[in-house]
Motif scaffolding. Structure first.
Motif, PDB file in Angstrom:
ATOM      1  N   ASP A   1       5.031  18.557  -4.733  1.00 22.64           N
ATOM      2  CA  ASP A   1       6.148  19.514  -4.786  1.00 22.64           C
ATOM      3  C   ASP A   1       7.406  18.930  -4.161  1.00 22.64           C
ATOM      4  N   GLN A   2       7.249  18.248  -3.024  1.00 23.80           N
ATOM      5  CA  GLN A   2       8.406  17.608  -2.401  1.00 23.80           C
ATOM      6  C   GLN A   2       8.939  16.486  -3.281  1.00 23.80           C
ATOM      7  N   ALA A   3       8.040  15.732  -3.899  1.00 18.09           N
ATOM      8  CA  ALA A   3       8.467  14.655  -4.796  1.00 18.09           C
ATOM      9  C   ALA A   3       9.231  15.219  -5.987  1.00 18.09           C
ATOM     10  N   ARG A   4       8.752  16.323  -6.526  1.00 16.71           N
ATOM     11  CA  ARG A   4       9.441  16.956  -7.657  1.00 16.71           C
ATOM     12  C   ARG A   4      10.837  17.409  -7.259  1.00 16.71           C
TER      13      ARG A   4
ATOM     14  N   SER B   1       6.330   8.410   3.978  1.00 16.63           N
ATOM     15  CA  SER B   1       4.934   8.006   4.110  1.00 16.63           C
ATOM     16  C   SER B   1       4.618   7.571   5.536  1.00 16.63           C
ATOM     17  N   LEU B   2       3.347   7.737   5.872  1.00 16.39           N
ATOM     18  CA  LEU B   2       2.806   7.327   7.168  1.00 16.39           C
ATOM     19  C   LEU B   2       1.523   6.576   6.898  1.00 16.39           C
ATOM     20  N   GLY B   3       1.433   5.365   7.408  1.00 15.70           N
ATOM     21  CA  GLY B   3       0.239   4.548   7.210  1.00 15.70           C
ATOM     22  C   GLY B   3      -0.514   4.378   8.515  1.00 15.70           C
ATOM     23  N   VAL B   4      -1.795   4.734   8.485  1.00 17.13           N
ATOM     24  CA  VAL B   4      -2.639   4.609   9.663  1.00 17.13           C
ATOM     25  C   VAL B   4      -4.087   4.459   9.202  1.00 17.13           C
ATOM     26  N   PHE B   5      -4.863   3.647   9.902  1.00 17.87           N
ATOM     27  CA  PHE B   5      -6.274   3.410   9.566  1.00 17.87           C
ATOM     28  C   PHE B   5      -6.460   3.049   8.097  1.00 17.87           C
ATOM     29  N   ASN B   6      -5.613   2.155   7.588  1.00 17.93           N
ATOM     30  CA  ASN B   6      -5.703   1.628   6.226  1.00 17.93           C
ATOM     31  C   ASN B   6      -5.554   2.712   5.152  1.00 17.93           C
ATOM     32  N   HIS B   7      -4.872   3.795   5.484  1.00 19.22           N
ATOM     33  CA  HIS B   7      -4.610   4.863   4.521  1.00 19.22           C
ATOM     34  C   HIS B   7      -3.150   5.267   4.647  1.00 19.22           C
ATOM     35  N   VAL B   8      -2.545   5.577   3.512  1.00 17.57           N
ATOM     36  CA  VAL B   8      -1.149   5.999   3.502  1.00 17.57           C
ATOM     37  C   VAL B   8      -1.083   7.470   3.138  1.00 17.57           C
TER      38      VAL B   8
ATOM     39  N   GLN C   1       0.829  -1.199   0.000  1.00 12.04           N
ATOM     40  CA  GLN C   1       0.000   0.000   0.000  1.00 12.04           C
ATOM     41  C   GLN C   1       0.869   1.257   0.000  1.00 12.04           C
ATOM     42  N   HIS C   2       1.957   1.226   0.758  1.00 14.83           N
ATOM     43  CA  HIS C   2       2.898   2.357   0.763  1.00 14.83           C
ATOM     44  C   HIS C   2       3.500   2.548  -0.633  1.00 14.83           C
ATOM     45  N   VAL C   3       3.960   1.458  -1.234  1.00 15.38           N
ATOM     46  CA  VAL C   3       4.601   1.530  -2.552  1.00 15.38           C
ATOM     47  C   VAL C   3       3.617   2.067  -3.595  1.00 15.38           C
ATOM     48  N   ASP C   4       2.398   1.555  -3.597  1.00 14.82           N
ATOM     49  CA  ASP C   4       1.405   2.001  -4.573  1.00 14.82           C
ATOM     50  C   ASP C   4       1.101   3.490  -4.437  1.00 14.82           C
ATOM     51  N   THR C   5       0.974   3.958  -3.212  1.00 11.44           N
ATOM     52  CA  THR C   5       0.682   5.372  -2.983  1.00 11.44           C
ATOM     53  C   THR C   5       1.844   6.253  -3.412  1.00 11.44           C
ATOM     54  N   ILE C   6       3.061   5.843  -3.085  1.00  6.84           N
ATOM     55  CA  ILE C   6       4.232   6.628  -3.460  1.00  6.84           C
ATOM     56  C   ILE C   6       4.408   6.639  -4.977  1.00  6.84           C
ATOM     57  N   LYS C   7       4.157   5.501  -5.638  1.00  7.59           N
ATOM     58  CA  LYS C   7       4.231   5.464  -7.099  1.00  7.59           C
ATOM     59  C   LYS C   7       3.232   6.438  -7.713  1.00  7.59           C
TER      60      LYS C   7
END
Length: 131
Positions: free
Chosen positions: A109-112, A96-103, A27-33
């Motif tokens: 802007d930070q990713a860029r 990333s921070l994952g809590v309550f089944n959400h990441v 879930q972390h990987v998918d969200t970051i992608k």
């Protein structure tokens, strides 16, 4: 006394909910992608790279992000939450921070900024030397 018991039951229910719904690594990987894909698209638009060249650049960037995450991404599962870190030049940066089944992740802007910084380190002549 009754209020204390109710309070403890509510706290216990929240703690149980946190433990059961802690997101996993995928879930972390998918969200970051997803965030990185948006950042790459925004960067390509900003530099007026579109059409076939934009498609090729987007695929190449997505592949590079996948490779980078496969080798440099770490998720630490804690009892009530999970944290995603990127090993960036020997320094672990929380992304990333994952809590309550959400990441929750860094914003585009930070990713860029991370993408630009990493691309500046790449010397285009290195690719010519390999051939």
């Amino acid at each position: 006394m009754k209020k204390l018991v109710i309070f403890l039951v509510i706290i216990g229910a929240i703690a149980l909910g946190l433990m059961v719904t802690t997101p996993d690594r995928q879930q972390h990987v998918d969200t970051i992608k997803s965030v990185m894909k948006g950042a790459v698209s925004a960067e390509l638009r900003e530099n007026n790279i579109d059409g076939p060249l934009g498609s090729i650049a987007s695929v190449a960037a997505t592949t590079a992000v996948d490779q980078f995450l496969n080798t440099n991404f770490l998720v630490r599962d804690h009892r009530f939450y999970s944290l995603g870190f990127v090993d960036y030049d020997g320094e672990f940066i929380m992304v990333s921070l994952g809590v309550f089944n959400h990441v929750y992740t860094l914003d585009e802007d930070q990713a860029r900024q991370l993408i630009k910084k990493k691309l500046e380190e790449i010397n285009p002549l290195d690719f010519l030397k390999k051939e």
